[in-house]
Scaffold this active site. Sequence first.
Site, short mmCIF file in Angstrom:
data_model
loop_
_atom_site.label_atom_id
_atom_site.label_comp_id
_atom_site.label_asym_id
_atom_site.label_seq_id
_atom_site.Cartn_x
_atom_site.Cartn_y
_atom_site.Cartn_z
N GLU A 31 0.99 -1.19 0.00
CA GLU A 31 0.00 0.02 0.10
C GLU A 31 0.97 1.20 0.15
O GLU A 31 2.15 1.15 0.79
CB GLU A 31 -1.02 0.00 1.36
CG GLU A 31 -1.64 1.28 1.63
CD GLU A 31 -2.43 1.77 0.23
OE1 GLU A 31 -3.29 0.91 -0.13
OE2 GLU A 31 -2.27 2.97 -0.19
N ILE A 47 -22.46 2.52 0.54
CA ILE A 47 -23.79 1.67 0.30
C ILE A 47 -23.39 0.01 -0.05
O ILE A 47 -22.52 0.06 -1.08
CB ILE A 47 -24.55 2.45 -0.53
CG1 ILE A 47 -25.12 3.68 0.05
CG2 ILE A 47 -25.74 1.63 -0.98
CD1 ILE A 47 -25.49 4.62 -0.87
N HIS A 49 -25.04 -1.78 -2.30
CA HIS A 49 -26.11 -1.81 -3.47
C HIS A 49 -27.05 -2.82 -3.59
O HIS A 49 -26.33 -4.11 -3.52
CB HIS A 49 -25.81 -1.19 -4.53
CG HIS A 49 -25.21 0.15 -4.69
ND1 HIS A 49 -25.95 1.32 -4.79
CD2 HIS A 49 -24.06 0.68 -4.52
CE1 HIS A 49 -25.14 2.37 -4.54
NE2 HIS A 49 -23.85 2.02 -4.62
N ARG A 315 -13.48 8.44 -8.11
CA ARG A 315 -14.08 7.19 -8.67
C ARG A 315 -12.68 6.80 -9.72
O ARG A 315 -12.33 7.78 -10.47
CB ARG A 315 -15.27 7.06 -9.40
CG ARG A 315 -16.31 7.64 -8.56
CD ARG A 315 -17.45 8.21 -9.43
NE ARG A 315 -18.67 8.67 -8.81
CZ ARG A 315 -18.99 9.75 -8.70
NH1 ARG A 315 -18.01 10.74 -9.04
NH2 ARG A 315 -20.01 10.39 -7.88
N ILE A 340 -12.58 -0.29 -10.57
CA ILE A 340 -13.68 -0.95 -9.59
C ILE A 340 -14.40 0.25 -8.97
O ILE A 340 -13.93 0.81 -7.81
CB ILE A 340 -13.01 -1.74 -8.60
CG1 ILE A 340 -12.18 -2.88 -9.14
CG2 ILE A 340 -13.96 -2.44 -7.43
CD1 ILE A 340 -13.02 -3.86 -10.12
N SER A 342 -18.16 2.15 -8.22
CA SER A 342 -19.56 1.72 -7.89
C SER A 342 -20.02 0.82 -8.90
O SER A 342 -20.22 1.07 -9.98
CB SER A 342 -20.68 2.78 -7.61
OG SER A 342 -21.68 2.27 -6.87
N SER A 346 -19.73 -3.08 -2.81
CA SER A 346 -20.70 -3.97 -2.66
C SER A 346 -20.26 -5.28 -2.89
O SER A 346 -20.63 -6.38 -2.69
CB SER A 346 -22.06 -3.60 -3.53
OG SER A 346 -22.34 -2.26 -3.39
N CYS A 404 -13.49 11.14 23.35
CA CYS A 404 -14.32 11.94 22.34
C CYS A 404 -15.70 11.96 22.89
O CYS A 404 -16.30 11.23 23.05
CB CYS A 404 -14.27 11.22 21.13
SG CYS A 404 -15.44 11.65 19.80
#
Lengths: 486, 414
Positions: A31, A47, A49, A315, A340, A342, A346, A404
Amino acid sequence: MFDAAIIGCGITGAALAFELSRYKLKILILEKENDVSQGASKANSGIIHAGYDPMPGTKMAALNVEGARLAEELCQNLDVEYKKCGSLVLAFSAEEEKTLELLYNQGVENGVPELEIIRGEAIRKLEPNVSGKATAALYAPGAAVVIPWDYVLALAETAVQNGAELRLNAEVSAVEKTGGFYKIKCGNKKDEIEEIESRFVLNAAGVNSAEIHNMIAPPNFKITPNRGEYYLLDKAQAKIASRVIFQCPNEKGKGVLVSTTAHGNIIIGPDSSDVSDGENTATSLRGLAYVAETARKSVPSLDFRANIRNFSGVRANPDSGDFIIQEAEGAPGFIDLAGIKSPGLSAAPAIAKLAVSMLEQSGLALIKKENFIYTRRKIRFANLSEKDKQTLVRENPNYGRIICRCETVTEGEILDALRSPIIPRSIDAVKRRCGAGLGRCQGGFCSPRVTELISKELCINPLELEQDRSGSYIFTSETKGGGKDA
Amino acid sequence: MLDFYDLVIIGGGPAGLAAALSARENGLGKILIAERDNCLGGILNQCIHNGFGLHYFKEELTGPEYAGRFIKKLAGSGIDCALDTMVLEIARDKSVKILNKKGYRSIGAGSVIIATGCRERTRGAIAVPGERPAGIFTAGTAQRYVNIEGLMPGRKALILGSGDIGLIMARRMTLEGAEVAACVELMPYSGGLTRNIVQCLEDYNIPLYLSHTLIDIQGKKRVERVIAARVDENRKPVPGSEKVFDCDTVLLSVGLIPENELSRGAGIEIDPRTNGAFVYENMETSSEGIFACGNAVHVHDLADFVTEEGFRAGKAAAGYILKGGKSSGGFINVNTAGGVSYTVPQRITTEALESKTDLFFRVNRVFGRSEILVRDGENIIRTCRRERMSPGEMERISLPPCSVGGLTVEAKEV
């Protein structure tokens, strides 16, 4: 020699690492940032989807539906904040109602369960704040929301627990095929470049995936970075929406949504604008104004004074319009998982399963581990019952000190984060692991306290502490008096 | 067995300290202060500049000195203090749920005073666009780093907003050797006290740009530059008016919000104009036996006035308990008209109508020579003259005894 090297630790890389860590393999994750989930995976709508959006027959369609099905169990086992809240796509005209029909049919063909078109006041019965001008809606009860970076962390941490090796600050600068394996040059500083060897390589480099592909194979796809901007509203606004509320998709994507988040905030966005730089995650006056105005069409009563943060994500838009999942030409055992966008979040668990089967076909022997760890538990003080809170503080007083105040995160939870499998070294890395600083004061209260805890626990001089990405130092010097003990 | 206090005070800053001392002086027995930090004094501990106490002590003190005077009085008073203690909930029966390293438990309370202060508005609240690098702090957080932690948040700062903490920090950063490029204020007037504009900006040649805002923050890792622009009368940026400032730090001083998550949880009515509880002249909230004071009720300019409000709340809580836990019945509303944004108190109990009441308020724009008119029904019962009024300076008038159904406070230029 590694069996498999994964380039990039966003949701795709983390899901791959998790899936591969089921087997007796030497796995390496590379990474380039100083923490996982630093690209699009931390800045999206969060989300899962239902799967009616992608055109039947595409990779997106099959992997979305399958990934969403797998996500529920994964999130449960790995203690990811996941809420199956359902989604609505609103139609405001006869023409848009036709789009709903199309989406409905696509959904049925894709195998999405429980879809339903509802009309008129039935919409407001589900979501009282939706505009009276919405005439119909596609209701998908199976849609869910997750905290996306928590999902990545859960998968990556579990992979690490199962023996995968993660190298941060390890940007890949060259990939080369030598004999039966690949040589990868990585490292962020010129004098710290390292060469690693791996039999198989998985390219999950997000907006940079074409660049990585082109290091080993002739170019055959293009990624266009496309930015989406967001608002995040205070939890006090939670009642505004309890589901994901979409508008009809257009040529720009799924459009601006208003949604509950797994934490109980309200998220609003995104817009869509091509950017030349995949790291351009700025927000703009124009973008934010567009998001606010468009979102009010769905929910007219939105109160943007309750905004606690704006952000944007980029994106990885593929020119093909579909996920690019392929073995690179002339590079057996080098697999691209590119474009990859949206519904990538998901689809991730299904993408990972597909990639693993491709590796197997390519000659990777998969032998299951007997002692595979498929569980992860986090203490979230705020979510405990009264009795559990009492017991916990009695057993470990560190859970009795709130650090916090907005999100009720305790010292114990921050120490847990600092001792977790992927050690956080910045203020925001701690935030992503335990929520300190996510709330309405945005770290104004807890940052000095978190700074102190990180410095003490990890022996980092505060002057070297970073806010988030490498180089995002917080302090420039000590004061004239010279530090705390002077 | 539940611990029981006659009075639990939430917050040990200037409001809570004054409330505790006054409740004790007025004869109340068991009093507890719950303070989330590891010492009393609240935000005063990081306010090492002077200017505190001019009204109350008639001398100029620093924040810690000002707090110290009250903390000293507390010693030996028999008032209990729980430090490093957070109150998580006020229940309907006024018991409070407290959390500290000793445990998580409920404490019974005859009365409660909310003295939780306020928090700073953030970048999100005003949606400043741009990148999100390190180097963006609220002024109060930066103040803590400099004055408590001994850490400098930057070398060259721009201050967005002209609230008092931002002004104080402009001076503080300068004194610590940092450069302050400018202070940029959205409104056509400053949000802070005139004395701070003079002593913290003008004295150090720091330019103040009124009717300006930030339209962009740049820098991938650390702030590198910001773009300011003039705004029109609708507060929209005017194209072509952009100014570029190279800086590594942005300090935000764009307003304070009373902390009332506990109050909301307890079902106390909140005034949307102040973001604090609706209060009567004795600082009681809409929930009987629960009082509030200080910046939790409305944001003050001066700690001295916070102290005064704390005294009122403490006295009233003592009276409430000693009279057997009953509040008065009727009340009248104090309405606002003209340029008055809000008043505190917003309500006056009928039994207090016969005596003199102090009323605090802010105007919503800058006023030149003007009159403040108080109407009792149709009759003007009080007229006060001012040479100048601005939203950054809290106004105070004292009301004569009055009678009927509703007061109105109005400001108008003459």
